[in-house]
Write a protein that holds these residues in place. Structure first.
Motif, PDB file in Angstrom:
ATOM      1  N   LEU A  22      -7.516  -1.293   7.202  1.00  0.00           N
ATOM      2  CA  LEU A  22      -6.897  -1.203   5.883  1.00  0.00           C
ATOM      3  C   LEU A  22      -7.531  -0.119   5.013  1.00  0.00           C
ATOM      4  O   LEU A  22      -6.841   0.564   4.268  1.00  0.00           O
ATOM      5  N   LYS A  23      -8.835   0.067   5.116  1.00  0.00           N
ATOM      6  CA  LYS A  23      -9.501   1.103   4.312  1.00  0.00           C
ATOM      7  C   LYS A  23      -9.085   2.492   4.770  1.00  0.00           C
ATOM      8  O   LYS A  23      -9.015   3.416   3.968  1.00  0.00           O
ATOM      9  N   ASP A  24      -8.770   2.636   6.074  1.00  0.00           N
ATOM     10  CA  ASP A  24      -8.279   3.924   6.574  1.00  0.00           C
ATOM     11  C   ASP A  24      -6.919   4.258   5.972  1.00  0.00           C
ATOM     12  O   ASP A  24      -6.514   5.417   5.951  1.00  0.00           O
ATOM     13  N   LEU A  25      -6.208   3.240   5.498  1.00  0.00           N
ATOM     14  CA  LEU A  25      -4.911   3.445   4.849  1.00  0.00           C
ATOM     15  C   LEU A  25      -5.072   3.763   3.362  1.00  0.00           C
ATOM     16  O   LEU A  25      -4.102   3.944   2.655  1.00  0.00           O
ATOM     17  N   GLY A  26      -6.330   3.786   2.909  1.00  0.00           N
ATOM     18  CA  GLY A  26      -6.595   4.108   1.508  1.00  0.00           C
ATOM     19  C   GLY A  26      -6.706   2.892   0.609  1.00  0.00           C
ATOM     20  O   GLY A  26      -6.727   3.020  -0.612  1.00  0.00           O
ATOM     21  N   ALA A  27      -6.783   1.700   1.198  1.00  0.00           N
ATOM     22  CA  ALA A  27      -6.861   0.476   0.400  1.00  0.00           C
ATOM     23  C   ALA A  27      -8.243   0.325  -0.225  1.00  0.00           C
ATOM     24  O   ALA A  27      -9.254   0.394   0.459  1.00  0.00           O
ATOM     25  N   ASP A  28      -8.257   0.119  -1.551  1.00  0.00           N
ATOM     26  CA  ASP A  28      -9.507  -0.183  -2.229  1.00  0.00           C
ATOM     27  C   ASP A  28      -9.548  -1.693  -2.511  1.00  0.00           C
ATOM     28  O   ASP A  28      -8.656  -2.427  -2.096  1.00  0.00           O
ATOM     29  N   SER A  29     -10.549  -2.156  -3.206  1.00  0.00           N
ATOM     30  CA  SER A  29     -10.702  -3.593  -3.433  1.00  0.00           C
ATOM     31  C   SER A  29      -9.537  -4.166  -4.238  1.00  0.00           C
ATOM     32  O   SER A  29      -9.098  -5.290  -4.000  1.00  0.00           O
ATOM     33  N   PHE A  30      -9.006  -3.404  -5.188  1.00  0.00           N
ATOM     34  CA  PHE A  30      -7.855  -3.869  -5.958  1.00  0.00           C
ATOM     35  C   PHE A  30      -6.624  -3.993  -5.060  1.00  0.00           C
ATOM     36  O   PHE A  30      -5.881  -4.969  -5.136  1.00  0.00           O
ATOM     37  N   ASP A  31      -6.420  -2.997  -4.187  1.00  0.00           N
ATOM     38  CA  ASP A  31      -5.293  -3.051  -3.245  1.00  0.00           C
ATOM     39  C   ASP A  31      -5.405  -4.271  -2.335  1.00  0.00           C
ATOM     40  O   ASP A  31      -4.411  -4.936  -2.043  1.00  0.00           O
ATOM     41  N   LEU A  32      -6.620  -4.558  -1.877  1.00  0.00           N
ATOM     42  CA  LEU A  32      -6.823  -5.704  -0.990  1.00  0.00           C
ATOM     43  C   LEU A  32      -6.530  -7.018  -1.710  1.00  0.00           C
ATOM     44  O   LEU A  32      -5.931  -7.931  -1.137  1.00  0.00           O
ATOM     45  N   LEU A  33      -6.920  -7.108  -2.975  1.00  0.00           N
ATOM     46  CA  LEU A  33      -6.626  -8.299  -3.767  1.00  0.00           C
ATOM     47  C   LEU A  33      -5.117  -8.467  -3.926  1.00  0.00           C
ATOM     48  O   LEU A  33      -4.571  -9.567  -3.764  1.00  0.00           O
ATOM     49  N   LEU A  91       0.816  -1.214   0.000  1.00  0.00           N
ATOM     50  CA  LEU A  91       0.000   0.000   0.000  1.00  0.00           C
ATOM     51  C   LEU A  91       0.853   1.268   0.000  1.00  0.00           C
ATOM     52  O   LEU A  91       0.314   2.370   0.045  1.00  0.00           O
ATOM     53  N   ASP A  92       2.165   1.089  -0.033  1.00  0.00           N
ATOM     54  CA  ASP A  92       3.104   2.227  -0.074  1.00  0.00           C
ATOM     55  C   ASP A  92       2.816   3.223   1.048  1.00  0.00           C
ATOM     56  O   ASP A  92       2.591   4.414   0.814  1.00  0.00           O
ATOM     57  N   ILE A  93       2.841   2.698   2.272  1.00  0.00           N
ATOM     58  CA  ILE A  93       2.553   3.497   3.467  1.00  0.00           C
ATOM     59  C   ILE A  93       3.801   4.284   3.874  1.00  0.00           C
ATOM     60  O   ILE A  93       4.905   3.755   3.850  1.00  0.00           O
ATOM     61  N   GLU A  94       3.602   5.526   4.260  1.00  0.00           N
ATOM     62  CA  GLU A  94       4.716   6.359   4.716  1.00  0.00           C
ATOM     63  C   GLU A  94       5.296   5.789   6.010  1.00  0.00           C
ATOM     64  O   GLU A  94       4.572   5.237   6.839  1.00  0.00           O
ATOM     65  N   VAL A 149       3.729   6.492   9.517  1.00  0.00           N
ATOM     66  CA  VAL A 149       2.457   5.890   9.910  1.00  0.00           C
ATOM     67  C   VAL A 149       2.727   4.613  10.701  1.00  0.00           C
ATOM     68  O   VAL A 149       3.379   3.694  10.220  1.00  0.00           O
ATOM     69  N   GLU A 150       2.231   4.589  11.936  1.00  0.00           N
ATOM     70  CA  GLU A 150       2.411   3.441  12.823  1.00  0.00           C
ATOM     71  C   GLU A 150       1.281   2.436  12.573  1.00  0.00           C
ATOM     72  O   GLU A 150       0.102   2.781  12.652  1.00  0.00           O
ATOM     73  N   LEU A 151       1.645   1.199  12.262  1.00  0.00           N
ATOM     74  CA  LEU A 151       0.648   0.154  12.013  1.00  0.00           C
ATOM     75  C   LEU A 151       0.646  -0.835  13.157  1.00  0.00           C
ATOM     76  O   LEU A 151       1.699  -1.191  13.685  1.00  0.00           O
ATOM     77  N   ASP A 152      -0.556  -1.302  13.541  1.00  0.00           N
ATOM     78  CA  ASP A 152      -0.690  -2.354  14.540  1.00  0.00           C
ATOM     79  C   ASP A 152      -1.923  -3.189  14.200  1.00  0.00           C
ATOM     80  O   ASP A 152      -2.545  -2.989  13.164  1.00  0.00           O
ATOM     81  N   GLU A 153      -2.282  -4.109  15.082  1.00  0.00           N
ATOM     82  CA  GLU A 153      -3.387  -5.025  14.785  1.00  0.00           C
ATOM     83  C   GLU A 153      -4.725  -4.318  14.581  1.00  0.00           C
ATOM     84  O   GLU A 153      -5.581  -4.812  13.868  1.00  0.00           O
ATOM     85  N   SER A 154      -4.898  -3.165  15.196  1.00  0.00           N
ATOM     86  CA  SER A 154      -6.187  -2.471  15.077  1.00  0.00           C
ATOM     87  C   SER A 154      -6.283  -1.564  13.860  1.00  0.00           C
ATOM     88  O   SER A 154      -7.342  -1.000  13.579  1.00  0.00           O
ATOM     89  N   THR A 155      -5.195  -1.429  13.101  1.00  0.00           N
ATOM     90  CA  THR A 155      -5.195  -0.560  11.920  1.00  0.00           C
ATOM     91  C   THR A 155      -6.178  -1.073  10.871  1.00  0.00           C
ATOM     92  O   THR A 155      -6.112  -2.234  10.467  1.00  0.00           O
TER      93      THR A 155
END
Length: 79
Positions: free
Chosen positions: A32-43, A18-21, A24-30
């Motif tokens: 994915l849609k809040d990171l800008g992931a759409d259905s193609f990104d999820l696939l 997802l090319d996250i900066e 940005v701190e990621l953990d289990e509660s993050t």
């Protein structure tokens, strides 16, 4: 492989896919849609995870994934 090792790999793959900066701190509660992931990104993410962990994730489980923690749960159940 324990949960913390899986989580670490998942976070690395999410960052790359997802090319996250770095700031940005990621953990289990993050969410994915809040990171800008759409259905193609999820696939793309699921494909990368399946390749990394050498498994096939259940389509029904994949549809329910919203957070990084749920990704880890799906991987654990697929192993």
């Amino acid at each position: 492989m324990d949960r913390s090792q899986i989580l670490s790999k998942v976070i690395d793959i999410v960052n790359d896919t997802l090319d996250i900066e770095d700031s940005v701190e990621l953990d289990e509660s993050t969410n994915l849609k809040d990171l800008g992931a759409d259905s193609f990104d999820l696939l793309e993410l699921v494909t990368a995870l399946e390749d990394e962990f050498e498994l096939t994730m259940d389509d029904e489980a994949v549809e329910k994934i919203a957070t990084i923690g749920q990704v880890v749960d799906a991987i654990e159940s697929a192993q």
